[in-house]
Design a protein around this motif. Structure first.
Motif, PDB file in Angstrom:
ATOM      1  N   ALA A  97       0.805  -1.219   0.000  1.00  0.00           N
ATOM      2  CA  ALA A  97       0.000   0.000   0.000  1.00  0.00           C
ATOM      3  C   ALA A  97       0.839   1.270   0.000  1.00  0.00           C
ATOM      4  O   ALA A  97       0.409   2.304  -0.498  1.00  0.00           O
ATOM      5  CB  ALA A  97      -0.941  -0.001   1.210  1.00  0.00           C
ATOM      6  N   GLY A  98       2.032   1.199   0.541  1.00  0.00           N
ATOM      7  CA  GLY A  98       2.844   2.403   0.667  1.00  0.00           C
ATOM      8  C   GLY A  98       3.787   2.680  -0.484  1.00  0.00           C
ATOM      9  O   GLY A  98       4.513   3.683  -0.459  1.00  0.00           O
ATOM     10  N   ARG A 102       6.442  -0.863  -6.247  1.00  0.00           N
ATOM     11  CA  ARG A 102       6.533  -2.253  -5.797  1.00  0.00           C
ATOM     12  C   ARG A 102       5.223  -2.993  -6.045  1.00  0.00           C
ATOM     13  O   ARG A 102       5.236  -4.181  -6.396  1.00  0.00           O
ATOM     14  CB  ARG A 102       6.894  -2.295  -4.314  1.00  0.00           C
ATOM     15  CG  ARG A 102       8.309  -1.807  -4.021  1.00  0.00           C
ATOM     16  CD  ARG A 102       8.579  -1.706  -2.548  1.00  0.00           C
ATOM     17  NE  ARG A 102       9.831  -1.020  -2.297  1.00  0.00           N
ATOM     18  CZ  ARG A 102      10.200  -0.520  -1.120  1.00  0.00           C
ATOM     19  NH1 ARG A 102       9.394  -0.649  -0.071  1.00  0.00           N
ATOM     20  NH2 ARG A 102      11.362   0.109  -0.989  1.00  0.00           N
ATOM     21  N   LEU A 103       4.106  -2.297  -5.889  1.00  0.00           N
ATOM     22  CA  LEU A 103       2.809  -2.911  -6.160  1.00  0.00           C
ATOM     23  C   LEU A 103       2.703  -3.308  -7.632  1.00  0.00           C
ATOM     24  O   LEU A 103       2.321  -4.445  -7.959  1.00  0.00           O
ATOM     25  CB  LEU A 103       1.689  -1.939  -5.788  1.00  0.00           C
ATOM     26  CG  LEU A 103       0.267  -2.359  -6.178  1.00  0.00           C
ATOM     27  CD1 LEU A 103      -0.089  -3.706  -5.568  1.00  0.00           C
ATOM     28  CD2 LEU A 103      -0.729  -1.282  -5.765  1.00  0.00           C
ATOM     29  N   ALA A 236      12.762   3.314  -5.343  1.00  0.00           N
ATOM     30  CA  ALA A 236      12.561   4.752  -5.537  1.00  0.00           C
ATOM     31  C   ALA A 236      11.867   5.363  -4.327  1.00  0.00           C
ATOM     32  O   ALA A 236      11.067   4.720  -3.646  1.00  0.00           O
ATOM     33  CB  ALA A 236      11.733   4.998  -6.791  1.00  0.00           C
ATOM     34  N   ASP A 237      12.183   6.628  -4.076  1.00  0.00           N
ATOM     35  CA  ASP A 237      11.569   7.337  -2.957  1.00  0.00           C
ATOM     36  C   ASP A 237      10.965   8.649  -3.435  1.00  0.00           C
ATOM     37  O   ASP A 237      10.845   9.604  -2.684  1.00  0.00           O
ATOM     38  CB  ASP A 237      12.610   7.599  -1.867  1.00  0.00           C
ATOM     39  CG  ASP A 237      11.963   8.065  -0.564  1.00  0.00           C
ATOM     40  OD1 ASP A 237      10.808   7.661  -0.315  1.00  0.00           O
ATOM     41  OD2 ASP A 237      12.601   8.837   0.175  1.00  0.00           O
ATOM     42  N   ALA A 238      10.606   8.686  -4.717  1.00  0.00           N
ATOM     43  CA  ALA A 238      10.009   9.893  -5.291  1.00  0.00           C
ATOM     44  C   ALA A 238       8.556  10.047  -4.841  1.00  0.00           C
ATOM     45  O   ALA A 238       7.945   9.097  -4.323  1.00  0.00           O
ATOM     46  CB  ALA A 238      10.087   9.825  -6.822  1.00  0.00           C
ATOM     47  N   PRO A 243       1.097   6.366  -2.254  1.00  0.00           N
ATOM     48  CA  PRO A 243      -0.309   6.199  -2.665  1.00  0.00           C
ATOM     49  C   PRO A 243      -1.009   7.537  -2.772  1.00  0.00           C
ATOM     50  O   PRO A 243      -0.722   8.476  -2.008  1.00  0.00           O
ATOM     51  CB  PRO A 243      -0.905   5.322  -1.564  1.00  0.00           C
ATOM     52  CG  PRO A 243      -0.014   5.542  -0.383  1.00  0.00           C
ATOM     53  CD  PRO A 243       1.357   5.760  -0.932  1.00  0.00           C
ATOM     54  N   ARG A 244      -1.932   7.616  -3.733  1.00  0.00           N
ATOM     55  CA  ARG A 244      -2.694   8.852  -3.914  1.00  0.00           C
ATOM     56  C   ARG A 244      -3.796   8.924  -2.861  1.00  0.00           C
ATOM     57  O   ARG A 244      -4.391   7.903  -2.486  1.00  0.00           O
ATOM     58  CB  ARG A 244      -3.346   8.925  -5.295  1.00  0.00           C
ATOM     59  CG  ARG A 244      -2.394   8.700  -6.459  1.00  0.00           C
ATOM     60  CD  ARG A 244      -1.065   9.394  -6.313  1.00  0.00           C
ATOM     61  NE  ARG A 244      -1.177  10.811  -6.051  1.00  0.00           N
ATOM     62  CZ  ARG A 244      -0.173  11.568  -5.638  1.00  0.00           C
ATOM     63  NH1 ARG A 244       1.003  11.035  -5.418  1.00  0.00           N
ATOM     64  NH2 ARG A 244      -0.338  12.850  -5.440  1.00  0.00           N
ATOM     65  N   PRO A 245      -4.102  10.102  -2.353  1.00  0.00           N
ATOM     66  CA  PRO A 245      -5.166  10.251  -1.350  1.00  0.00           C
ATOM     67  C   PRO A 245      -6.539   9.947  -1.923  1.00  0.00           C
ATOM     68  O   PRO A 245      -6.751  10.069  -3.108  1.00  0.00           O
ATOM     69  CB  PRO A 245      -5.034  11.714  -0.925  1.00  0.00           C
ATOM     70  CG  PRO A 245      -4.379  12.402  -2.077  1.00  0.00           C
ATOM     71  CD  PRO A 245      -3.461  11.382  -2.678  1.00  0.00           C
TER      72      PRO A 245
END
Length: 245
Positions: A97-98, A102-103, A236-238, A243-245
């Motif tokens: 989810a975060g 990766r998803l 990546a940490d961009a 996740p989008r709100p």
């Protein structure tokens, strides 16, 4: 026209820390794969869809009403496989989810494995679709499309559901300038439709020419490429991976 082309280019080549990063072109590739897969299912597996569940529900209604052309079992089997795939996609969505990269990487890898199983099944049968091969392919491909649809929904990129175009086409017309709208993302919507059409045209041409195995191999290559591209961004940490709100 210039605005449409510019929006399309931004969809394919996002810049910097944009909202969805490389997800739009990767989802467009999955949309092409959907067209390929539904060409296989509809033209070679008894006029059933493995990605378009609306069509299956309608076919099932026709069959129960007495139409001899669509079978009852094929749409039921396809819908059941799709739901199981969507369940697996939902679990992946919870696990990753975060991190959207990766998803997508995990989902595309799962799809690649399922389509590989379908390819091996078809190749072992030398492209002949016996009842056993038919339902094995429906199961593998339905699982793959359910997984893809659930994960695309979780990724939340507007107008890129990868399997359904009804709302995309509705938005393209209803939000257009002549309708009084602001026409948001027209390029992305047009590209989504074009990607599905390209997949269906290519898959249909191959399947009708007797190249079922080739169609599945092309689908497998496309999914593997998406899985590899998403895997490159696993660390990546961009901003776009969140996740989008």
């Amino acid at each position: 026209m210039r605005r449409l082309l510019g929006d399309a280019l931004r969809t394919l080549w996002p810049r910097g820390e944009e909202l969805h990063g490389p997800l739009p072109p990767l989802l467009l590739a999955l949309t092409v794969a959907t067209g390929l897969v539904d060409a296989v299912s509809y033209l070679a597996l008894g006029h059933v869809f493995v990605a378009n569940m609306t069509g299956n529900v309608v076919f099932l209604g026709f069959a129960l009403a007495g139409d001899a052309e669509p079978s009852v079992l094929a749409p039921v089997a396809s819908t059941a496989a799709f739901l199981l795939g969507a369940l697996a996609g939902g679990r992946l969505g919870t696990r990753f989810a975060g991190h959207r990269a990766r998803l997508l990487a995990a989902a595309a890898a799962g799809e690649t494995a399922l389509v590989a199983a379908a390819l091996v099944t078809a190749a072992a049968a030398h492209g002949r679709v016996t009842p056993g091969v038919q339902y094995a392919l429906i199961a593998f491909l339905g699982l793959a499309m359910g997984l893809q649809n659930a994960v695309a929904r979780r990724l939340g990129v507007p107008d890129l559901t990868t399997t359904v175009l009804t709302l995309t086409l509705t938005g393209l017309a209803a939000d257009s300038g002549p309708a009084g709208g602001e026409a948001p993302r027209p390029g992305r919507r047009v590209l989504s439709v074009a990607a599905m059409f390209l997949g269906a045209l290519t898959g249909g041409s191959l399947v009708l020419a007797g190249h079922l195995v080739t169609t599945l191999a092309l689908t497998l290559a496309l999914l593997a490429a998406v899985a590899a591209a998403a895997h490159r961004h696993r660390s990546a940490d961009a901003a776009w991976v969140r996740p989008r709100p």
